[in-house]
Design a protein around this motif. Structure first.
Motif, PDB file in Angstrom:
ATOM      1  N   SER A  32     -13.367 -25.583  29.054  1.00 57.85           N
ATOM      2  CA  SER A  32     -12.736 -24.324  29.425  1.00 57.85           C
ATOM      3  C   SER A  32     -13.390 -23.175  28.660  1.00 57.85           C
ATOM      4  N   TYR A  34     -11.853 -20.678  27.748  1.00 53.49           N
ATOM      5  CA  TYR A  34     -10.786 -20.112  26.920  1.00 53.49           C
ATOM      6  C   TYR A  34     -10.438 -21.037  25.761  1.00 53.49           C
ATOM      7  N   GLY A  36      -7.676 -21.348  22.381  1.00 54.31           N
ATOM      8  CA  GLY A  36      -6.410 -20.847  21.866  1.00 54.31           C
ATOM      9  C   GLY A  36      -6.566 -20.250  20.476  1.00 54.31           C
ATOM     10  N   ASP A  84      -0.980 -15.685  21.410  1.00 56.93           N
ATOM     11  CA  ASP A  84      -0.901 -16.609  22.547  1.00 56.93           C
ATOM     12  C   ASP A  84      -0.225 -17.901  22.125  1.00 56.93           C
ATOM     13  N   ARG A  86      -1.410 -20.856  23.741  1.00 57.20           N
ATOM     14  CA  ARG A  86      -2.286 -21.720  24.532  1.00 57.20           C
ATOM     15  C   ARG A  86      -2.391 -23.140  23.977  1.00 57.20           C
ATOM     16  N   ARG A  87      -2.290 -23.340  22.689  1.00 59.75           N
ATOM     17  CA  ARG A  87      -2.542 -24.656  22.097  1.00 59.75           C
ATOM     18  C   ARG A  87      -1.266 -25.230  21.502  1.00 59.75           C
ATOM     19  N   SER A 110      -1.998  -8.183  29.221  1.00 60.74           N
ATOM     20  CA  SER A 110      -2.712  -9.463  29.161  1.00 60.74           C
ATOM     21  C   SER A 110      -4.205  -9.164  29.097  1.00 60.74           C
TER      22      SER A 110
END
Length: 170
Positions: A32, A34, A36, A84, A86-87, A110
């Motif tokens: 990815s 992206y 995190g 974020d 994310r992880r 965002s």
């Protein structure tokens, strides 16, 4: 007939096992773009870290939500603060010294931030991603829900880095 069916099933299972093995874990998979903030923050071990494809394990961008609000003047000017989850569902944040342009972003915006070629460093006690310019930031939307962690002062005192640059309610 039962023996023939069992023998065919055994041969098929053996072939699947042999053919299913390959030298890579994820043939055809892609990393990815992206990463995190949790993972970015763990890279810092006391010294500045160059953020590149190698240190970021193939990723190069953050997808984060703005929590800083310069309209009231209650934080250092020029600092963009994003977070974020994310992880692992951990809310983590980071500060980005952006200069006057930090005031152009509002809570709930965002952002996609290209961090390849930047530097992760602790400056004046705050973990920051330095060398980010406005051309590396893409506003993907606005009005996103700004998450906040309900926490007591003892938890913050025990693990300050877990709450640094995040929105908390005491």
């Amino acid at each position: 007939m039962k023996n023939l069916f069992r023998d065919i099933l055994t041969i098929c299972a053996t072939l699947l096992l042999l053919l299913g093995c390959s030298e890579t874990n994820y043939p055809g998979g892609e990393i990815s773009p992206y990463i995190g903030l949790y993972d970015v923050r763990t890279l810092y071990k006391g010294n500045p870290v160059d953020l590149n494809l190698e240190s970021l394990k193939g990723s190069r961008q953050l997808a984060a939500t703005v929590i800083s609000d310069h309209r009231e003047g209650n934080l250092p000017s020029g600092m963009l603060v994003v977070q974020d989850v994310r992880r692992l569902g951990f809310l983590r944040g980071i500060t980005i010294p952006l200069g006057e342009e930090a005031a152009n972003y509002l809570p709930g915006d965002s952002l996609i931030i290209d961090i390849e070629g930047t530097v992760l460093d602790r400056v004046d006690g705050t973990l920051q991603i330095k060398n980010v310019t406005s051309d590396r930031i893409t506003k993907a939307g606005s009005g996103a829900q700004v998450l906040m962690t309900l926490v007591n002062a003892a938890k913050i005192a025990a693990n300050p880095e877990d709450y640094e640059s995040t929105l908390v309610a005491l």
